[in-house]
Write an enzyme that holds these catalytic residues in place. Structure first.
Site, PDB file in Angstrom:
ATOM      1  NE  ARG A 275      -3.639  -2.155   2.721  1.00  0.00           N
ATOM      2  CZ  ARG A 275      -3.398  -3.322   3.316  1.00  0.00           C
ATOM      3  NH1 ARG A 275      -2.215  -3.546   3.881  1.00  0.00           N
ATOM      4  NH2 ARG A 275      -4.331  -4.261   3.366  1.00  0.00           N
TER       5      ARG A 275
ATOM      6  CE  LYS B 224      -6.354  -0.553   4.647  1.00  0.00           C
ATOM      7  NZ  LYS B 224      -7.629  -0.675   3.912  1.00  0.00           N
TER       8      LYS B 224
ATOM      9  CG  HIS C 288      -4.930   1.475  -4.989  1.00  0.00           C
ATOM     10  ND1 HIS C 288      -4.464   0.901  -3.822  1.00  0.00           N
ATOM     11  CD2 HIS C 288      -6.138   0.904  -5.240  1.00  0.00           C
ATOM     12  CE1 HIS C 288      -5.359   0.025  -3.380  1.00  0.00           C
ATOM     13  NE2 HIS C 288      -6.372   0.005  -4.229  1.00  0.00           N
TER      14      HIS C 288
ATOM     15  NE  ARG D 248      -2.777  -2.674  -2.301  1.00  0.00           N
ATOM     16  CZ  ARG D 248      -2.511  -3.562  -1.340  1.00  0.00           C
ATOM     17  NH1 ARG D 248      -1.254  -3.898  -1.093  1.00  0.00           N
ATOM     18  NH2 ARG D 248      -3.487  -4.118  -0.655  1.00  0.00           N
TER      19      ARG D 248
ATOM     20  CG  HIS E 250      -6.548  -7.952   0.111  1.00  0.00           C
ATOM     21  ND1 HIS E 250      -6.755  -8.253  -1.223  1.00  0.00           N
ATOM     22  CD2 HIS E 250      -6.250  -6.624   0.141  1.00  0.00           C
ATOM     23  CE1 HIS E 250      -6.590  -7.176  -1.955  1.00  0.00           C
ATOM     24  NE2 HIS E 250      -6.273  -6.169  -1.155  1.00  0.00           N
TER      25      HIS E 250
ATOM     26  CE1 TYR F 110      -5.967  -6.799  -8.703  1.00  0.00           C
ATOM     27  CE2 TYR F 110      -6.330  -7.627  -6.488  1.00  0.00           C
ATOM     28  CZ  TYR F 110      -5.896  -6.631  -7.333  1.00  0.00           C
ATOM     29  OH  TYR F 110      -5.401  -5.465  -6.811  1.00  0.00           O
TER      30      TYR F 110
END
Length: 305
Positions: A154, A178, A250, A253, A276, A285
Site C-alpha cells: 500500500r 492495517k 494504487h 499495486r 487482505h 482479480y
C-alpha cells in the site's frame, strides 16, 4: 449523552481488542455520529424501522452504494457490540439488506506499460546530466516505483518503510499493515539495487542520515507524503508515454497482483502478499484468473478450435 458514551466505548473496544487503525476509527466515528444526529431519539435505541428509514434517506440524498454499505457496516458492528455487552437485548440490523454495489474492476497496467514505466525511471536515475537536486529526486522515484511493483505495498506502507529494509540484503522483509498486522513481502534484485543506489545518496542529504525512514522528508510524519509520490508518479508516467490519468500508486499495486495471477500465482498467495484480511477483497482479480483459464483451454485442449 448516551449515544456519545456508547460510541466512545465501541471505539475503545475496536482499538484495544481488534487493533483498528486510526483512519478506521475516525471513519466509524463519523458514520455513527451522522446516524446519531439523523435518527430521531438517537442511534443507540433505534429500531429496525428507524435504521431502514435512515439508510433510505441516504440513498435518496445520492450517497453511493459503497458509502451506504460502509455506514451499514459501522452500524452492524456497533449494535453487535451493544448486544455483546448487554446494552441491547436485540440487534436491529439483522434483517437490513446491504445496498447492491457494482463490482468495479481495478485499473490495471499491462506488463509492457509497466516495463516502460520502470525503464524510464531507471534511465532518469542513471542520467549523468541531471542537476544534483534532480538526480536525488530521480533516484528516489526509481527506488519507489521498483519497490512498489516488486512488493505490492500500500502507498502508506511504502512511504513509511524503515531504512533498515535497504540496509539488509534479504530477499524478503516484514511490513506492518492495517491494524498493525505484519506480513512478509518479496523484494526483487532490481528493487534491492534501486534501494541501494537511493540509500547511498540519501545518506549524504543533510538531516536525513539519522532518519529512521527510507524515504525521509521535512514533513509532519518525517517521511515522504503519499500525495508527493502520487504526483511524481503521474509525471513519470507522462514522460514514459503513459496516460497520467490512468496511473496512481494504487494502480501499480493492482499491476503487481494482476501480473502475478496472469503468470500462474495462486489467489490465496496474492491475498497474503497484498495484506487482505478477507479473500473476498482479493477476488476483484478473478477476471484475471478467468482470462488465464480461458487461454489455457483454448491453447491446450485437444478439442479447442
Amino acid at each position: 449523552m448516551k449515544d456519545a458514551a456508547r460510541i466512545e466505548a465501541f471505539l475503545e473496544m475496536m482499538s484495544a481488542e481488534r487493533g483498528a487503525a486510526q483512519n478506521t476509527l475516525a471513519s466509524y466515528r463519523r458514520d455513527l455520529d451522522d446516524a446519531a444526529g439523523a435518527i430521531e431519539g438517537g442511534v443507540t435505541q433505534a429500531d429496525t424501522a428507524a435504521l431502514r428509514a435512515y439508510l433510505k434517506k441516504m440513498a435518496a440524498c445520492g450517497f453511493a452504494a459503497s458509502s451506504q454499505a460502509r455506514k451499514l457496516s459501522a452500524l452492524r458492528q456497533f449494535f453487535a457490540f451493544l448486544y455483546a455487552e448487554g446494552l441491547r437485548a436485540d440487534d436491529p440490523t439483522g434483517t437490513l439488506d446491504s445496498p447492491r454495489k457494482k463490482t468495479a474492476l481495478p485499473n490495471v497496467m499491462s506488463e509492457a506499460e509497466t516495463s516502460r514505466l520502470l525503464d524510464r525511471a531507471a534511465a532518469e536515475a542513471a542520467n549523468p546530466e541531471l542537476s544534483d537536486a534532480d538526480a536525488v529526486a530521480a533516484l528516489r522515484l526509481h527506488a519507489l516505483v521498483e519497490v512498489l511493483y516488486a512488493t505490492g505495498l500500500r502507498v502508506s506502507e511504502l512511504v513509511a518503510l524503515p531504512v533498515t529494509v535497504a540496509q539488509r540484503s534479504d530477499r524478503f522483509f516484514m511490513v506492518k499493515g492495517k491494524g498493525g498486522k505484519e506480513r512478509m513481502v518479496p523484494l526483487s534484485a532490481k528493487a534491492r539495487a534501486a534501494m541501494q543506489d537511493w540509500l547511498e545518496v540519501r545518506n549524504k542529504q543533510a538531516g536525513f542520515e539519522a532518519s529512521p525512514f527510507l524515504f525521509p522528508a521535512a514533513s509532519k510524519t518525517g517521511h515522504l507524503a503519499r500525495q508527493v509520490f502520487a504526483r511524481d508518479l503521474k509525471s513519470l508516467a507522462a514522460r514514459a508515454g503513459i496516460s497520467a490519468t490512468k496511473l496512481s500508486p494504487h494502480v501499480l499495486r493492482h499491476a503487481f497482483a494482476s501480473h502475478l495471477l496472469q503468470n500462474g500465482a495462486d489467489l490465496r498467495a496474492v491475498q497474503q502478499l497484498l495484506g487482505h484480511a478477507d479473500i473476498s477483497t482479493t477476488q476483484i482479480y478473478t477476471h484475471v484468473l478467468e482470462e488465464r483459464l480461458a487461454r489455457l483451454v483454448n491453447e491446450h485442449h485437444p478439442l479447442a478450435d
